[in-house]
Design an enzyme around this catalytic site. Structure first.
Site, PDB file in Angstrom:
ATOM      1  N   THR A  40       1.031  -1.276  -0.050  1.00 31.62           N
ATOM      2  CA  THR A  40       0.255   0.118  -0.394  1.00 31.62           C
ATOM      3  C   THR A  40       0.408   1.253   0.094  1.00 31.62           C
ATOM      4  O   THR A  40       1.719   1.567   0.837  1.00 31.62           O
ATOM      5  CB  THR A  40      -0.625  -0.502   1.147  1.00 31.62           C
ATOM      6  OG1 THR A  40      -1.436   1.457   1.603  1.00 31.62           O
ATOM      7  CG2 THR A  40      -0.347  -0.533   2.479  1.00 31.62           C
ATOM      8  N   ASP A  41       0.115   2.200  -0.880  1.00 27.81           N
ATOM      9  CA  ASP A  41       0.614   4.036  -0.934  1.00 27.81           C
ATOM     10  C   ASP A  41       0.676   4.491   1.075  1.00 27.81           C
ATOM     11  O   ASP A  41       1.918   4.997   0.897  1.00 27.81           O
ATOM     12  CB  ASP A  41       0.203   4.538  -0.862  1.00 27.81           C
ATOM     13  CG  ASP A  41      -1.541   4.710  -1.427  1.00 27.81           C
ATOM     14  OD1 ASP A  41      -1.511   4.481   0.224  1.00 27.81           O
ATOM     15  OD2 ASP A  41      -2.060   5.552  -1.881  1.00 27.81           O
ATOM     16  N   GLU A  42       0.398   3.752   1.956  1.00 33.94           N
ATOM     17  CA  GLU A  42       0.356   3.805   3.274  1.00 33.94           C
ATOM     18  C   GLU A  42       2.101   3.827   3.507  1.00 33.94           C
ATOM     19  O   GLU A  42       1.318   4.864   5.288  1.00 33.94           O
ATOM     20  CB  GLU A  42      -0.532   3.654   3.982  1.00 33.94           C
ATOM     21  CG  GLU A  42      -2.235   3.782   3.532  1.00 33.94           C
ATOM     22  CD  GLU A  42      -3.760   3.124   5.105  1.00 33.94           C
ATOM     23  OE1 GLU A  42      -3.082   3.528   5.824  1.00 33.94           O
ATOM     24  OE2 GLU A  42      -4.516   2.846   3.821  1.00 33.94           O
ATOM     25  N   TYR A  46      -1.108  -0.640  11.000  1.00 34.21           N
ATOM     26  CA  TYR A  46      -1.647  -1.212   9.133  1.00 34.21           C
ATOM     27  C   TYR A  46      -0.647  -1.323   8.702  1.00 34.21           C
ATOM     28  O   TYR A  46      -0.115  -2.290   8.289  1.00 34.21           O
ATOM     29  CB  TYR A  46      -2.902  -1.177   8.912  1.00 34.21           C
ATOM     30  CG  TYR A  46      -2.991  -1.680   7.827  1.00 34.21           C
ATOM     31  CD1 TYR A  46      -3.272  -2.305   7.101  1.00 34.21           C
ATOM     32  CD2 TYR A  46      -3.018  -0.253   6.635  1.00 34.21           C
ATOM     33  CE1 TYR A  46      -3.043  -2.689   5.770  1.00 34.21           C
ATOM     34  CE2 TYR A  46      -3.377  -0.440   5.174  1.00 34.21           C
ATOM     35  CZ  TYR A  46      -3.021  -1.653   5.100  1.00 34.21           C
ATOM     36  OH  TYR A  46      -3.274  -1.779   3.520  1.00 34.21           O
ATOM     37  N   LYS A  80       1.964  -3.486   7.193  1.00 35.25           N
ATOM     38  CA  LYS A  80       2.591  -4.209   5.616  1.00 35.25           C
ATOM     39  C   LYS A  80       4.197  -3.396   5.563  1.00 35.25           C
ATOM     40  O   LYS A  80       4.269  -4.711   4.547  1.00 35.25           O
ATOM     41  CB  LYS A  80       1.549  -2.989   5.500  1.00 35.25           C
ATOM     42  CG  LYS A  80       0.134  -3.307   5.244  1.00 35.25           C
ATOM     43  CD  LYS A  80      -0.185  -4.542   4.034  1.00 35.25           C
ATOM     44  CE  LYS A  80       0.146  -4.739   3.026  1.00 35.25           C
ATOM     45  NZ  LYS A  80      -0.275  -6.160   2.093  1.00 35.25           N
TER      46      LYS A  80
END
Ligand SMILES: NC(=O)c1ccc[n+]([C@@H]2O[C@H](COP(=O)([O-])OP(=O)(O)OC[C@H]3O[C@@H](n4cnc5c(N)ncnc54)[C@H](O)[C@@H]3O)[C@@H](O)[C@H]2O)c1
Length: 337
Positions: free
Chosen positions: A126-128, A153, A157
């Site tokens: 994810t870009d997060e 989260y 990741k």
């Protein structure tokens, strides 16, 4: 290709399996999924009898079971969607499951790739993991942006992504990592923004908007995410990271008003609620690296309204799917801290 899809019963995984069976009808697809609360085999009901599709229940932290399934199906490629994905749940409890699946699970898959001589693995991320950008700035996440996650989260990741990098450098494990922006489309579990708002508005219930509603995300249709991953399976370069996005920044207020407009519901359903702690302000992807490989997304920024209308219509048309999830929601919420 004998492609194992870890987490294939979730939102993006099931869209990806549909996409691959259509685009490559001769490939074997092995869906390996633990079936957590977010896994839903109803997402794949229409293809469950396809002779090229196989389901195997299993956990990505269980190396013995992964090896068994890989050997049984002579798996050649692996793509990993399996994850604990709901940011709010990672803030309000149950963080251990996030670390186990999103970090340790990826390491187990990497070990299985080595042991079974898998030709290529893609770890879908994810870009997060990049943290947040500022509102109003002309800045974007590139593949060189430092990893600086703000959410538990995203930190879990990032652990998995970094392990991929380390395995590539140390063992030459053939692995690619992707960082994609927010997805929308059919089959999404209704704890996530777009289906959550659709579910609420369909019943004329208040639609809760976090904070001032100005947080920006870069929205991509799950089918475009799938076509990007398909391209990388075939033409990506091992050890590389690829960002995936369609340059479609929208703030939450805009999304909420669009969803209400498509459903013909009044904006008075919107209610502002206390913001999520540490809520990242803006994500925006620079996808020029994958674009250079020839990726051509269908739902570009000017097609977003069409994609969103089709998505809303899908939830309206699939009442049985919606009602089954609704019936499970309160039970799920009781069991998950
Ligand atoms: N949804 C988004 O907007 C988005 C954006 C960028 C990246 N991603 C990434 O894409 C992937 C898929 O996201 P999603 O939204 O489809 O998630 P989801 O929550 O809908 O599905 C996750 C799937 O993984 C399975 N799973 C969970 N833990 C498992 C385990 N230990 N072993 C095996 N299976 C397990 C679940 O049963 C479920 O089927 C995730 O890795 C996520 O980080 C999602």
């Amino acid at each position: 290709m004998k492609l194992m899809v870890a987490g294939g019963a979730g939102f993006i995984g099931s869209n990806f399996i549909h996409y691959m069976l259509e685009s490559h009808p001769d490939y074997e697809i092995i869906n390996y999924d633990k079936l957590t609360y977010a896994g839903n085999l109803d997402n794949l009901k229409d293809i469950e009898n396809n002779p090229h599709y196989h389901f195997e229940q299993g956990d990505i932290t269980d190396l013995v079971r992964i090896n068994e399934v890989m050997q049984k199906h002579q798996v050649t490629h692996l793509i990993n969607f399996a994850a604990e994905t709901h940011v709010d749940r990672s803030i309000h409890g149950g963080i251990k499951d996030f670390v186990l699946t999103n970090s340790l699970g990826v390491q187990m898959l990497l070990d299985a790739v080595r042991a079974n001589k898998i030709e290529r693995m893609i770890n879908v991320s994810t870009d997060e993991v990049y943290g947040a950008l500022k509102l109003g700035e002309n800045t974007f996440f590139t593949e060189d942006t430092p990893i600086m996650p703000n959410m538990p989260y995203a930190a879990a990741k990032a652990g998995g992504d970094l392990m991929c990098h380390a395995y590539y450098v140390t063992h030459k494990t053939p692995v690619i990592v992707t960082h994609c922006s927010n997805n929308y489309g059919p089959y999404q579990f209704p704890e996530k923004l777009i289906p959550f708002f659709i579910f609420k508005a369909m019943k004329d219930e208040p639609v809760p908007v976090y904070g001032d509603g100005l947080n920006v995300r870069d929205w991509i249709h799950a089918l475009d995410h799938s076509s990007a991953l398909d391209l990388l399976l075939h033409q990506g370069v091992d050890g590389e990271v690829y960002n995936i996005g369609v340059d479609n920044e929208r703030n939450n207020l805009e999304i909420t008003k669009m969803v209400l407009g498509i459903l013909g519901k009044p904006e008075s359903l919107m209610t502002y609620v206390a913001d999520r702690p540490g809520h990242d302000r803006r994500y925006a992807i620079d996808a020029s690296k994958i674009m250079k490989l020839g990726w051509k997304p269908k739902y570009t920024r000017d097609m977003f309204e069409t994609g969103l209308k089709e998505t809303v219509q899908w939830y309206l048309d699939n009442t049985e799917w919606v009602e089954k999830i609704r019936a499970r929601m309160s039970e799920i919420n009781q069991h998950i801290k």
